[in-house]
Design a protein around this motif. Structure first.
Motif, mmCIF file in Angstrom:
data_model
loop_
_atom_site.group_PDB
_atom_site.id
_atom_site.type_symbol
_atom_site.label_atom_id
_atom_site.label_comp_id
_atom_site.label_asym_id
_atom_site.label_seq_id
_atom_site.Cartn_x
_atom_site.Cartn_y
_atom_site.Cartn_z
ATOM 1 N N ILE A 106 -4.909 3.114 -3.832
ATOM 2 C CA ILE A 106 -4.617 2.288 -2.660
ATOM 3 C C ILE A 106 -3.607 3.040 -1.814
ATOM 4 C CG2 ILE A 106 -3.691 0.103 -1.819
ATOM 5 C CD1 ILE A 106 -4.628 -1.203 -4.389
ATOM 6 N N VAL A 107 -4.017 3.391 -0.590
ATOM 7 C CA VAL A 107 -3.162 4.162 0.305
ATOM 8 C C VAL A 107 -2.862 3.313 1.539
ATOM 9 C CG1 VAL A 107 -2.912 6.294 1.606
ATOM 10 C CG2 VAL A 107 -4.250 6.277 -0.505
ATOM 11 N N GLU A 108 -1.578 3.023 1.724
ATOM 12 C CA GLU A 108 -1.135 2.220 2.871
ATOM 13 C C GLU A 108 -1.913 0.918 2.969
ATOM 14 O OE1 GLU A 108 -1.438 4.748 6.263
ATOM 15 O OE2 GLU A 108 0.229 6.033 5.647
ATOM 16 N N TYR A 147 -3.564 14.832 -3.356
ATOM 17 C CA TYR A 147 -3.980 14.787 -4.759
ATOM 18 C C TYR A 147 -2.803 14.477 -5.682
ATOM 19 C CZ TYR A 147 -6.444 16.219 -9.020
ATOM 20 O OH TYR A 147 -7.032 16.255 -10.269
ATOM 21 N N ASP A 148 -1.628 15.065 -5.420
ATOM 22 C CA ASP A 148 -0.442 14.776 -6.229
ATOM 23 C C ASP A 148 -0.116 13.287 -6.198
ATOM 24 O OD1 ASP A 148 -0.220 17.411 -6.874
ATOM 25 O OD2 ASP A 148 1.532 17.814 -5.632
ATOM 26 N N ASP A 149 -0.132 12.724 -5.002
ATOM 27 C CA ASP A 149 0.180 11.306 -4.856
ATOM 28 C C ASP A 149 -0.828 10.439 -5.595
ATOM 29 O OD1 ASP A 149 2.234 12.143 -3.283
ATOM 30 O OD2 ASP A 149 1.494 11.256 -1.413
ATOM 31 N N LEU A 150 -2.104 10.800 -5.490
ATOM 32 C CA LEU A 150 -3.147 10.017 -6.146
ATOM 33 C C LEU A 150 -2.911 9.962 -7.654
ATOM 34 C CD1 LEU A 150 -6.937 10.035 -5.490
ATOM 35 C CD2 LEU A 150 -6.135 10.643 -7.770
ATOM 36 N N SER A 165 8.269 5.889 -0.924
ATOM 37 C CA SER A 165 7.709 4.552 -0.730
ATOM 38 C C SER A 165 6.186 4.550 -0.812
ATOM 39 C CB SER A 165 8.150 3.996 0.638
ATOM 40 O OG SER A 165 9.551 3.854 0.678
ATOM 41 N N ARG A 166 5.548 5.666 -0.436
ATOM 42 C CA ARG A 166 4.080 5.706 -0.446
ATOM 43 C C ARG A 166 3.502 5.592 -1.853
ATOM 44 N NH1 ARG A 166 5.911 10.939 0.170
ATOM 45 N NH2 ARG A 166 5.030 12.490 -1.309
ATOM 46 N N ALA A 223 1.052 1.675 -5.808
ATOM 47 C CA ALA A 223 0.463 1.634 -7.151
ATOM 48 C C ALA A 223 0.645 0.270 -7.798
ATOM 49 C CB ALA A 223 1.108 2.710 -8.027
ATOM 50 N N PHE A 224 1.652 -0.465 -7.362
ATOM 51 C CA PHE A 224 1.960 -1.754 -7.972
ATOM 52 C C PHE A 224 1.288 -2.889 -7.210
ATOM 53 C CE2 PHE A 224 5.770 0.998 -8.547
ATOM 54 C CZ PHE A 224 5.595 1.248 -9.902
ATOM 55 N N PRO A 225 1.067 -4.039 -7.849
ATOM 56 C CA PRO A 225 0.489 -5.189 -7.140
ATOM 57 C C PRO A 225 1.335 -5.530 -5.919
ATOM 58 C CG PRO A 225 0.532 -5.593 -9.507
ATOM 59 C CD PRO A 225 1.306 -4.335 -9.277
ATOM 60 N N SER A 226 0.677 -5.825 -4.826
ATOM 61 C CA SER A 226 1.397 -6.052 -3.566
ATOM 62 C C SER A 226 2.371 -7.216 -3.659
ATOM 63 C CB SER A 226 0.395 -6.303 -2.436
ATOM 64 O OG SER A 226 -0.436 -7.410 -2.744
#
Length: 915
Positions: free
Chosen positions: A684-686, A851-854, A886-887, A891-894
């Motif tokens: 989940i991105v932004e 890719y690192d962030d993913l 912050s990006r 990963a966590f539930p909104s």
């Protein structure tokens, strides 16, 4: 000379010892308990005259070697109740025996004595045939120095007559034999409708309550994978993400079981972890409540290395005859287990895994391709052969990703090295823990040319050399009676044996480091070793594995690579010729070969073809590419593999940059349908769902027909059940500050905490600093890479104690399945960025800068998912890194609250929230 059994009542007067920080708690036989210092605890432990639970664990805690023999109550349990699952601790013994649950070290020590008394009472009341076996085996184990033998003999009496050296250990005799049956029918293609799947789901869950709406919708989506395929190579694939608590196991068992009933064998449910395998088998109990029917309809399949090899066990027992020591004791306890196990699974819950400290399981399993199949005297009672045959006829097979990929990777060669019988049909898959498919494919499709791999192949061809003790037989001994009066076959075999001299031999590592490598294989390894050391720079003496790019190549390395490639080509040819020669025998002698001989020849031909057609040619291609044209689909590098700072292996690695290419080609495309499911399929991105990431990580994007996508959120109320903290004021460069943060956070939660680290050294440093303070308030701390326990046992201990804490590396998160209050706090020492390896560099170049962030978001998402497993659970998640971007927090539930704050504020809120 082996000692006689210990005097019968001596154990009753002994103290019980339970380790604690700074020493141990010792309880005398009159119930009086006292705390002793480390020196006295070590002295008592080394004397052998104490009751303990898990001698290897206690040895690690006290940091002293154990006595030659001890009164380990775990051993008594494994002897009296073989095959019964239990957690290897005083608490685990109490639970398994139905005793009062101990909560303090004093109570645990008392529980050891109570458990021993209860177990010895069971000995007296066992059936006569069991009593007779225990009597004989206890006498044999007593001669090896087993401390409990005297107490057993006291209750049962000595056996009559003279006993042979391994009396009672021959439990391989009398095991039930499998029988072959006609091959099952070809699987059908009848589809499963969503309505029928919902009806099946309702019948499965009605005993446990109402069917949840999201679970029913999940079943609808999963049913797509069980529809009829329209074209070859275009399976019906469903990517279905289901948050924790949806109930996905029963959700997919509903359509899966219907498909199996309509179409026959061919359905495989695959997981990544053993825990989930066990959970699925338990859930199948709702489908088939009768145990006998369940055993017939649902079969667990694992790789050969997970099953006891009866021939290896027999030969280990005979080699150890009359030899005193814990190895003989361990073999005796395994003998008891062999007579009780239904499946021979040494990775299963009923195997006494604590014995791994006394005997290497590789001694009693088939881990190096040494199986002789039909030539084995135990072939008809072989555990793995029985499992294979059961799986061939079972409607549902529960396996793991590694086995599925290993079998599929050999299908294209029409070879199955896991058996000497036709492979099971696999036309429909359910991949649970589907987020691990990328990693499983990365391991399964990665060839390795190394010292250990070459030595294994050389041993397979030649057998043990230089007086080495091994039951592995070389090709000459294995095929001798099959090539009688066959001059052509003998000549080809001689060529193969001579050519295998190019491979590294046993002891290669010591020769490598001592300056005396011999032969093309070892000279190549020596050049690789020097190359890696030179290119590693400041990391040359690192605690961890070292690696180096293949370019630029030095002249010596080029020359040794060419020499080894030439030697391997000389080996590949006779292996393939010998395989073809044996196949020709099968054809020409078909009218006179007995079934036994036919099976042996067929197995040998396939084993030769696998090595000659795939393994060795792959190594040759890897070597040729060092100076030739590079295939952009692969990334190669040299590596010195290390374990705890010691060199373990040296070699040339090759991985697919995108391992889902062969995954799609060899596993998914040949199937008719596949459900790939997990709680963490998408990134989940932004705030935007990224389904492309799911297709990239599962191989679905390489198929001609697009997958069906569906996602179902967790029913849990994360706003009320979870808190997330990013701590801003802990100095990451100060080990004392990091340790203090872990200590205070663990105290704030009153235990029930998991600490995850990206470096083993930091984990050990923190454990050393916080174990004492936690123990002072009654919180037990367990630690991977510190405690002498396998990961599964550590997790079992952690799960069993509501207020224990566990430290582990980041990879541990996947094995931690701990519902309830036993896990209520998870702490990362830092953001779990991927390690900057050569392989990761290549993948980042292919998949892009995100890719690192993913990968990092997936790791955080998976770790967070361990916290809240039920509607009444509460959990806190902490990252001790001020610079957490912050990006990554998507990963966590909104709805889960995230707070950046100081350590003191986080501690206060955690204490209040979890109270």
């Amino acid at each position: 000379m082996a000692s006689e059994p210990t005097p019968s009542r001596s154990w009753r007067i002994l103290p019980a010892l339970v380790p604690s920080p700074g020493g141990a708690v010792v309880c005398e036989n009159d119930g009086a308990c006292r705390k002793v210092g480390l020196d006295e605890a070590r002295r008592l432990f080394r004397s052998g005259n104490v009751l303990v639970a898990h001698a290897a664990f206690v040895s690690g805690r006290l940091k002293t070697p154990p006595a030659a023999a001890l009164f380990d109550v775990l051993e008594l349990f494994a002897f009296v109740r073989p095959g019964a699952p239990f957690i290897p601790s005083a608490l685990g013994l109490a639970r398994a025996m139905g005793l009062l649950i101990p909560h303090t070290a004093e109570q645990q020590a008392a529980a050891l004595r109570d458990a021993a008394i209860a177990l010895l009472d069971l000995v007296q009341h066992a059936p006569e045939d069991v009593r007779q076996h225990m009597r004989v085996l206890a006498m044999t184990m007593g001669r090896a120095g087993w401390k409990w033998a005297g107490a057993i003999i006291d209750r049962l009496g000595e056996p009559e007559g003279k006993l042979h050296p391994i009396a009672g250990m021959e439990t391989w005799r009398g095991l039930p034999e499998w029988e072959d049956a006609a091959a099952p029918d070809k699987p059908g293609s009848l589809p499963v409708s969503a309505d029928d799947a919902r009806a099946r789901l309702h019948s499965l869950v009605h005993r446990m309550g109402e069917m949840r709406p999201e679970q029913a919708e999940y079943t609808d989506a999963a049913s797509f994978a069980f529809s009829a395929r329209d074209a070859a190579g275009a399976p019906k694939v469903a990517l279905v993400e289901a948050g924790t608590g949806v109930g996905k196991t029963l959700g997919y068992l509903a359509p899966a079981s219907l498909w199996a009933e309509k179409n026959g064998p061919g359905l495989w449910i695959s997981t990544y972890t053993r825990n989930l395998q066990r959970q699925i088998v338990q859930e199948i109990g709702h489908l088939y409540p009768d145990p006998d029917e369940r055993a017939e309809k649902a079969v667990v399949r694992k790789g050969r290395e997970n099953y006891l090899c009866l021939l290896n066990f027999e030969e280990a027992a005979k080699r150890t005859a009359l030899a005193p020591g814990q190895r003989s004791v361990a073999l005796g306890l395994i003998a008891r287990w062999v007579g009780a196990t239904p499946d021979g699974d040494v990775s299963g819950a009923g195997f006494p895994a604590f014995l791994g400290a006394s005997i290497a399981l590789s001694e009693v399993t088939d881990r190096r391709g040494e199986c002789v199949y039909a030539a084995c005297p135990h072939y008809k009672s072989c555990f793995i052969e029985r499992a294979i045959r059961r799986a061939r006829h079972a409607p549902i097979v529960v396996a793991n990703h590694a086995l599925v990929i290993a079998q599929a990777s050999q299908d294209w060669l029409n070879i199955d090295e896991t058996t000497d019988t036709p492979p099971e049909k696999r036309v429909r898959y359910v991949f649970d823990e589907g987020h691990h498919l990328f990693d499983a494919a990365d391991s399964g499709f990665a060839p390795l040319l190394s010292g250990m791999e070459m030595t294994d192949l050389r041993r397979w061809v030649r057998g043990p050399e230089g007086g080495a003790r091994s039951r592995m037989r070389g090709l000459q001994e294995r095929l001798r009676d099959l090539l009688v009066d066959d001059r052509e076959g003998e000549d080809i075999l001689g060529e193969a044996i001579n050519a295998s001299g190019a491979l590294s031999a046993a002891g290669w590592m010591s020769r490598l480091q001592g300056g005396g490598p011999r032969g093309p294989g070892e000279l190549f390894l020596a050049a690789v070793y020097q190359h890696v050391k030179a290119r590693s720079g400041d990391d040359a003496d690192s605690f961890y594995t070292l690696e180096a790019d293949v370019e630029p190549l030095g002249e010596e390395l080029k020359a040794t690579a060419r020499d080894l490639a030439r030697g391997l080509k000389r080996l590949s040819v006779p292996l393939m010729r010998l395989s073809a020669h044996l196949r020709k025998q099968l054809d020409q002698m078909s009218d006179e070969l007995q079934s036994y001989s036919r099976a042996r020849i067929d197995a040998a031909a396939r084993a030769l073809a696998w090595r000659g057609k795939y393994v060795v040619p792959t190594w040759i291609a890897m070597l040729d590419s060092l100076e030739g044209e590079r295939d952009p689909q692969f990334v190669d590098w040299f590596e010195i593999a290390r374990e705890d700072g010691r060199d373990k292996d040296v070699g040339l690695e090759r991985h697919w940059v995108d391992p889902t290419v062969p995954l799609a080609r060899d596993v998914l495309a040949p199937a008719h349908g596949a459900l790939i499911t997990s709680a963490t399929l998408r990134d989940i991105v932004e705030g935007v769902d990224d389904w492309q990431s799911a297709e990239v990580r599962t191989g679905a994007g390489h198929l001609p027909e697009p997958p069906k996508r569906a996602s179902f959120g967790s029913p849990f109320n994360y706003a009320k059940q979870a808190r997330i903290f990013v701590v801003k004021d802990v100095n990451r460069r100060d080990v004392d500050q990091i340790a203090a943060a872990f200590r205070e956070l663990f105290l704030a939660s009153d235990g029930g905490a998991l600490g995850l680290f990206t470096a083993v050294r930091l984990l050990r440093a923190v454990e050393q600093r916080i174990a004492g303070p936690l123990a002072d308030v009654g919180i037990n701390l367990y630690a991977q890479h510190v405690d002498k326990l396998d990961t599964g046992a550590l997790i079992d201990l952690f799960r069993a104690e509501e207020n224990a804490c566990l430290l582990g590396t980041d990879a541990l998160r996947d094995g931690v399945d701990v519902p309830g209050r036993s896990l209520r706090l998870a702490v990362f020492d830092k953001v779990p960025w991927p390690k900057p390896t050569i392989l990761h560099r290549a993948r980042r170049a292919k998949f892009g800068k995100g890719y690192d962030d993913l990968l990092t978001r997936f790791r955080l998402k998976q770790a967070f998912g361990r916290l809240v497993r039920g509607a009444d659970d509460r959990g806190c998640f902490v990252i001790l890194e001020p610079a957490t971007p912050s990006r990554l927090l998507s990963a966590f539930p909104s709805e889960a609250p995230v707070k950046r704050c100081g350590l003191a504020e986080a501690i206060a809120e955690i204490r209040t929230f979890l109270a």
